[in-house]
Design an enzyme around this catalytic site. Structure first.
Site: not given
Ligand code: 3PG
Length: 210
Positions: A40, A44, A68, A130
């Site tokens: 993924e 960003r 995102t 998700k």
């Molecule tokens: C996401 O967008 O899924 C998160 O940024 C995951 O972040 P992390 O694994 O660092 O908590």
């Protein structure tokens, strides 16, 4: 590929933030060599779409998704760049309409974190989600609770999941895989330490439910 195939491809989906285009192919290659094929790539950074395109073209065996995704334009631009699935942190009516409609562009894994969000997303036709931000939104206890009324919903918890907590999440009946950034730490990418990322991927690919 359908979303369920994406989620079942491995225990962990890495959430990638790629700052420099030159890192895209070596990073994706390290993850694929370590046994993690579904990637993924988050929107960003300014070069995210170029990174998606480059990886889709050059890294054989990588299944490239976009993360995102905040609106229908993101979905369309990522599809044009070569992404084959999309992940969003939440779901708006407009995004649901585009993603579920005739011109869906890409299969979407929408983010949810409450019962009402889940009900709305189910109404819009989604069944795989998700669960974000997983840790902050109640973690395993929340997923266990959601299993009661929503036993048919399948989740990829992401946000605060670690290599230590992933096996406990994977043990839940409504969890297909987990997501996380820990496979591709920013400092390892900055140092171009692809061997380290390959070994993190190997460990992640071998995770099993606890
Ligand atoms: C996401 O967008 O899924 C998160 O940024 C995951 O972040 P992390 O694994 O660092 O908590």
């Amino acid at each position: 590929m359908q979303i369920i195939d994406i989620l079942k491809a491995g225990p962990v989906m890495p959430v990638l933030r790629i700052e420099k285009l030159e890192d895209a192919v070596p990073l994706a290659s390290a993850l694929v060599e370590g046994g993690i094929n579904v990637l993924e790539i988050t929107l960003r950074t300014p070069i995210a779409l170029e990174a998606i395109q480059l990886i889709a073209e050059e890294v054989e065996d990588a299944v490239v998704g976009v993360g995102t995704v905040l609106n229908s334009d993101d979905l369309k631009r990522a599809a044009d760049a070569g992404a084959v699935f999309a992940v969003s942190p939440g779901l708006t009516d407009a995004l649901a309409q585009t993603a579920a409609g005739e011109h869906a562009f890409l299969p979407l894994l929408p983010g949810v974190s409450t019962s009402s969000e889940l009900m709305r997303a189910c109404d819009a036709g989604f069944s795989h989600f998700k669960f974000f931000p997983a840790d902050a939104a109640g973690g395993r206890a929340m997923l266990k609770s959601l299993y009661g009324p929503f036993a048919d919903c399948v989740f990829c918890p992401t946000g605060g999941v670690t290599v230590e907590t992933a096996p406990d999440y994977l043990a839940l009946p409504n969890v297909a895989c987990v997501g996380g950034t820990w496979l591709a730490p920013a400092d390892a990418i900055a140092d171009k330490d692809w061997a380290h990322i390959r070994s993190l991927a190997q460990v992640a690919a071998g995770l099993t439910p606890r």
